[in-house]
Design a protein around this motif. Structure first.
Motif, PDB file in Angstrom:
ATOM      1  N   LEU A  57       0.854  -1.194   0.000  1.00 20.14           N
ATOM      2  CA  LEU A  57       0.000   0.000   0.000  1.00 20.14           C
ATOM      3  C   LEU A  57       0.886   1.240   0.000  1.00 20.14           C
ATOM      4  O   LEU A  57       1.737   1.400   0.886  1.00 20.14           O
ATOM      5  CB  LEU A  57      -0.910  -0.013   1.238  1.00 20.14           C
ATOM      6  N   PHE A  58       0.702   2.070  -1.025  1.00 20.99           N
ATOM      7  CA  PHE A  58       1.446   3.334  -1.104  1.00 20.99           C
ATOM      8  C   PHE A  58       0.504   4.444  -0.675  1.00 20.99           C
ATOM      9  O   PHE A  58      -0.618   4.546  -1.155  1.00 20.99           O
ATOM     10  CB  PHE A  58       1.930   3.578  -2.540  1.00 20.99           C
ATOM     11  N   MET A  59       0.996   5.313   0.237  1.00 17.75           N
ATOM     12  CA  MET A  59       0.163   6.443   0.680  1.00 17.75           C
ATOM     13  C   MET A  59       0.707   7.730   0.099  1.00 17.75           C
ATOM     14  O   MET A  59       1.921   7.936   0.071  1.00 17.75           O
ATOM     15  CB  MET A  59       0.264   6.629   2.199  1.00 17.75           C
ATOM     16  N   LYS A  60      -0.218   8.597  -0.299  1.00 15.68           N
ATOM     17  CA  LYS A  60       0.182   9.943  -0.687  1.00 15.68           C
ATOM     18  C   LYS A  60      -0.501  10.860   0.324  1.00 15.68           C
ATOM     19  O   LYS A  60      -1.715  10.855   0.441  1.00 15.68           O
ATOM     20  CB  LYS A  60      -0.299  10.241  -2.106  1.00 15.68           C
ATOM     21  N   ASN A  61       0.280  11.586   1.051  1.00 11.96           N
ATOM     22  CA  ASN A  61      -0.301  12.342   2.167  1.00 11.96           C
ATOM     23  C   ASN A  61      -0.061  13.834   2.086  1.00 11.96           C
ATOM     24  O   ASN A  61      -0.381  14.567   3.021  1.00 11.96           O
ATOM     25  CB  ASN A  61       0.258  11.814   3.491  1.00 11.96           C
ATOM     26  N   TRP A  62       0.542  14.260   0.997  1.00 12.98           N
ATOM     27  CA  TRP A  62       0.823  15.689   0.860  1.00 12.98           C
ATOM     28  C   TRP A  62       0.524  16.083  -0.570  1.00 12.98           C
ATOM     29  O   TRP A  62       1.034  15.469  -1.498  1.00 12.98           O
ATOM     30  CB  TRP A  62       2.304  15.972   1.187  1.00 12.98           C
ATOM     31  N   GLU A  63      -0.348  17.095  -0.740  1.00 16.86           N
ATOM     32  CA  GLU A  63      -0.660  17.548  -2.097  1.00 16.86           C
ATOM     33  C   GLU A  63       0.358  18.608  -2.474  1.00 16.86           C
ATOM     34  O   GLU A  63       0.517  19.600  -1.775  1.00 16.86           O
ATOM     35  CB  GLU A  63      -2.069  18.153  -2.163  1.00 16.86           C
ATOM     36  N   GLU A  64       1.056  18.369  -3.563  1.00 11.67           N
ATOM     37  CA  GLU A  64       2.048  19.358  -4.008  1.00 11.67           C
ATOM     38  C   GLU A  64       1.337  20.629  -4.416  1.00 11.67           C
ATOM     39  O   GLU A  64       0.321  20.588  -5.106  1.00 11.67           O
ATOM     40  CB  GLU A  64       2.815  18.821  -5.216  1.00 11.67           C
ATOM     41  N   ASP A  65       1.900  21.771  -4.036  1.00 11.80           N
ATOM     42  CA  ASP A  65       1.277  23.022  -4.455  1.00 11.80           C
ATOM     43  C   ASP A  65       1.702  23.406  -5.857  1.00 11.80           C
ATOM     44  O   ASP A  65       0.941  23.920  -6.635  1.00 11.80           O
ATOM     45  CB  ASP A  65       1.589  24.149  -3.465  1.00 11.80           C
ATOM     46  N   ASP A  66       2.957  23.115  -6.210  1.00 12.21           N
ATOM     47  CA  ASP A  66       3.421  23.563  -7.516  1.00 12.21           C
ATOM     48  C   ASP A  66       3.850  22.401  -8.421  1.00 12.21           C
ATOM     49  O   ASP A  66       4.128  22.597  -9.594  1.00 12.21           O
ATOM     50  CB  ASP A  66       4.588  24.541  -7.364  1.00 12.21           C
ATOM     51  N   THR A  93      -3.146   1.942  -3.573  1.00 12.05           N
ATOM     52  CA  THR A  93      -2.742   3.315  -3.223  1.00 12.05           C
ATOM     53  C   THR A  93      -3.851   3.954  -2.399  1.00 12.05           C
ATOM     54  O   THR A  93      -5.021   3.579  -2.499  1.00 12.05           O
ATOM     55  CB  THR A  93      -2.511   4.199  -4.475  1.00 12.05           C
ATOM     56  N   ALA A  94      -3.457   4.887  -1.567  1.00 11.97           N
ATOM     57  CA  ALA A  94      -4.445   5.603  -0.750  1.00 11.97           C
ATOM     58  C   ALA A  94      -3.961   7.031  -0.562  1.00 11.97           C
ATOM     59  O   ALA A  94      -2.757   7.302  -0.607  1.00 11.97           O
ATOM     60  CB  ALA A  94      -4.592   4.921   0.608  1.00 11.97           C
ATOM     61  N   ASN A  95      -4.913   7.932  -0.396  1.00 14.02           N
ATOM     62  CA  ASN A  95      -4.553   9.332  -0.176  1.00 14.02           C
ATOM     63  C   ASN A  95      -5.100   9.768   1.182  1.00 14.02           C
ATOM     64  O   ASN A  95      -6.301   9.794   1.398  1.00 14.02           O
ATOM     65  CB  ASN A  95      -5.146  10.192  -1.306  1.00 14.02           C
ATOM     66  N   PHE A  96      -4.181  10.083   2.093  1.00 10.10           N
ATOM     67  CA  PHE A  96      -4.586  10.558   3.425  1.00 10.10           C
ATOM     68  C   PHE A  96      -4.173  12.008   3.630  1.00 10.10           C
ATOM     69  O   PHE A  96      -3.854  12.424   4.743  1.00 10.10           O
ATOM     70  CB  PHE A  96      -3.968   9.676   4.525  1.00 10.10           C
ATOM     71  N   ALA A  97      -4.147  12.769   2.533  1.00 11.22           N
ATOM     72  CA  ALA A  97      -3.677  14.154   2.634  1.00 11.22           C
ATOM     73  C   ALA A  97      -4.539  14.966   3.609  1.00 11.22           C
ATOM     74  O   ALA A  97      -4.021  15.792   4.364  1.00 11.22           O
ATOM     75  CB  ALA A  97      -3.653  14.796   1.258  1.00 11.22           C
ATOM     76  N   MET A  98      -5.838  14.712   3.606  1.00 10.40           N
ATOM     77  CA  MET A  98      -6.714  15.472   4.484  1.00 10.40           C
ATOM     78  C   MET A  98      -6.439  15.128   5.951  1.00 10.40           C
ATOM     79  O   MET A  98      -6.335  16.005   6.802  1.00 10.40           O
ATOM     80  CB  MET A  98      -8.173  15.148   4.162  1.00 10.40           C
ATOM     81  N   GLU A  99      -6.289  13.832   6.208  1.00  2.85           N
ATOM     82  CA  GLU A  99      -5.993  13.395   7.578  1.00  2.85           C
ATOM     83  C   GLU A  99      -4.644  13.954   8.025  1.00  2.85           C
ATOM     84  O   GLU A  99      -4.482  14.392   9.152  1.00  2.85           O
ATOM     85  CB  GLU A  99      -5.941  11.850   7.656  1.00  2.85           C
ATOM     86  N   TYR A 100      -3.665  13.937   7.116  1.00  2.41           N
ATOM     87  CA  TYR A 100      -2.332  14.432   7.463  1.00  2.41           C
ATOM     88  C   TYR A 100      -2.396  15.921   7.808  1.00  2.41           C
ATOM     89  O   TYR A 100      -1.811  16.383   8.785  1.00  2.41           O
ATOM     90  CB  TYR A 100      -1.349  14.192   6.303  1.00  2.41           C
ATOM     91  N   TRP A 101      -3.142  16.649   7.002  1.00  7.28           N
ATOM     92  CA  TRP A 101      -3.258  18.101   7.248  1.00  7.28           C
ATOM     93  C   TRP A 101      -3.907  18.367   8.608  1.00  7.28           C
ATOM     94  O   TRP A 101      -3.399  19.127   9.415  1.00  7.28           O
ATOM     95  CB  TRP A 101      -4.069  18.751   6.110  1.00  7.28           C
ATOM     96  N   ASP A 102      -5.051  17.670   8.837  1.00  7.16           N
ATOM     97  CA  ASP A 102      -5.825  17.933  10.058  1.00  7.16           C
ATOM     98  C   ASP A 102      -5.141  17.427  11.327  1.00  7.16           C
ATOM     99  O   ASP A 102      -5.168  18.070  12.355  1.00  7.16           O
ATOM    100  CB  ASP A 102      -7.195  17.235   9.998  1.00  7.16           C
ATOM    101  N   ARG A 103      -4.536  16.249  11.240  1.00  4.71           N
ATOM    102  CA  ARG A 103      -4.062  15.616  12.476  1.00  4.71           C
ATOM    103  C   ARG A 103      -2.574  15.847  12.739  1.00  4.71           C
ATOM    104  O   ARG A 103      -2.102  15.618  13.842  1.00  4.71           O
ATOM    105  CB  ARG A 103      -4.292  14.103  12.411  1.00  4.71           C
ATOM    106  N   VAL A 104      -1.839  16.231  11.686  1.00  4.08           N
ATOM    107  CA  VAL A 104      -0.392  16.388  11.873  1.00  4.08           C
ATOM    108  C   VAL A 104       0.064  17.812  11.546  1.00  4.08           C
ATOM    109  O   VAL A 104       0.694  18.482  12.367  1.00  4.08           O
ATOM    110  CB  VAL A 104       0.395  15.377  10.992  1.00  4.08           C
TER     111      VAL A 104
END
Ligand SMILES: Nc1ncnc2c1ncn2[C@@H]1O[C@H](COP(=O)(O)OP(=O)(O)OP(=O)(O)O)[C@@H](O)[C@H]1O
Length: 398
Positions: A57-66, A93-104
């Protein structure tokens, strides 16, 4: 959190769990966190060799701005996919960008704003890798998750209240041990995790990767903040927090320069203070001694072991005990005699821990020897022998 533990010192001697100890591997599904690095690649290989049903399982947890220079996530995903293809396992694959932003990430910013120096990787492990990831893996039918961390875990044991837990233990490779970063993960989560490379030394891990001709065999170790990666820290932070320039003041009250924001500095830091030679002062390096938030002043002084940088006691709060129950000894008059680290890679320091709240979620720590640059926001992590008991965020020192 309860304090009625029957936990005694013998419990710290539980053996480490090896992959070969897990019964029925062929009926056991393990989801490995594949980061596109060598440690998780080899973890997958070792699990496969031990006969488990393995998926990645690959996680993507940060949305690139540029989407430009810092964007390594796509490359990491491609490497993770290449390794899975090579060894013949499925990659989710999974995207936890929202969780990463809110919780970390929000907590990370708030800590900087409050003048502390947080450690987001610790929170990331607690909230993302061993919570969001674990929950998701369970929906994929996982009996265990696995990661490429250099830590070990004990066999499972059952707490008095029936909860099945395991101890977190140091990795066998002392140089790579990552238990410091995992101390906030509960023992119930550790009980559901396998750490295949925890029993190995790093050169052996690279050798296995080469033997299996994995694309990640020579890939350099990841650095920087978990998921956010390596960036010019100052530019990065400035996007989220307004910089507040102020004065640099010596320990005896003389203004000798300007700083561009207290958040860019860490206690004990030597380089990057931007002070050249100062009139009537020896040509010696300057160190950050204190951040005076109320006056927005950076207090500096000379001498690596300046008295303002030395302290023998600290208070830590938001304690996370791996067993989820504070050790009974912290409530006793003698306190708990153990080892501690106040930063990653610090050699073990002998100390005594005393409860400073009824539930053990706040403690006072007295070290046998004075400690340099104890830093609020970083974590104090406690050990007995190979076992990591847990730790808390440093609030203050004296
Ligand atoms: N993007 C990700 N997706 C899935 N799992 C991840 C990801 N990033 C990290 N992990 C898991 O967490 C472990 C530790 O991550 P860390 O960032 O410390 O990397 P590392 O020690 O360099 O390991 P690796 O060589 O596998 O990248 C990894 O081995 C992997 O199992």
């Amino acid at each position: 959190m309860t304090t009625s533990t029957g936990f005694d010192n013998n419990a710290y001697n539980l053996p480490a769990l090896r992959l070969s100890d897990v019964p029925n591997p062929a009926q056991t599904r393990v989801v490995v966190g594949m980061s596109g690095g060598v440690d998780s690649s080899v973890s997958a290989v070792l699990l496969q060799q031990a006969g488990f049903q393995v998926e990645g399982l690959f996680m993507k947890n940060w949305e690139e701005d540029d989407g430009t220079e810092y964007c390594t996530a796509m490359e990491d995903l491609a490497d993770a996919q290449a390794v899975c293809d090579k060894i013949g396992i499925n990659l989710h694959t999974a995207n936890f960008a929202m969780e990463y932003w809110d919780r970390v990430f929000e907590h990370f910013l708030a800590e900087y704003q409050a003048g502390r120096t947080p450690n987001p990787d610790i929170l990331c492990n607690k909230e993302i890798k061993f919570k969001a990831f674990l929950d998701y893996a369970v929906t994929l039918g996982a009996d265990y998750i696995a990661t490429g961390h250099y830590t070990r875990r004990s066999v499972n044991y059952t707490r008095e209240d029936g909860l099945e837990v395991a101890h977190l233990m140091r990795g066998l490779d002392n140089n790579k041990d990552q238990s410091y970063f995992l101390h906030a993960v509960g023992g119930d989560k550790i009980a559901k995790t396998l750490f295949p490379v925890g029993e190995l030394e790093k050169p052996e891990v690279r050798r296995i990767a080469e033997e299996h001709d994995l694309i990640t065999a020579k890939k350099k170790d990841s650095t920087g903040i978990c998921f956010i990666g390596e960036r010019r820290f100052k530019d990065f932070l400035q996007q989220y927090l307004p910089a507040k320039p102020g004065n640099i003041v010596t320990d005896d009250g003389i203004t000798i320069g300007k700083h561009d924001g207290l958040m860019y500095y860490t206690l004990g830091q030597r380089g990057g203070i931007g002070i050249g030679g100062v009139k009537d002062r020896p040509e010696e390096p300057w160190f950050v001694l204190q951040k005076d938030l109320s006056n927005n002043e950076l207090i500096v002084g000379q001498g690596h072991d300046h008295p303002m940088l030395l302290s023998q006691r600290l208070t830590a709060y938001k304690l996370d005990w791996v067993e989820r129950i504070a050790p009974a000894a912290i409530f006793s008059e003698q306190g708990l005699k153990c080892m501690a680290k106040t930063r990653y890679r610090q050699p073990d320091q002998s100390c005594t821990v005393f409860a400073d709240s009824d539930d053990g979620s706040r403690v006072k720590v007295i070290f046998d020897e004075p400690q340099r640059a104890v830093t609020p926001g970083q974590s104090a992590v406690f050990y007995i022998g190979e076992v990591c008991l847990g730790g808390g965020v440093i609030e203050s020192f004296e």
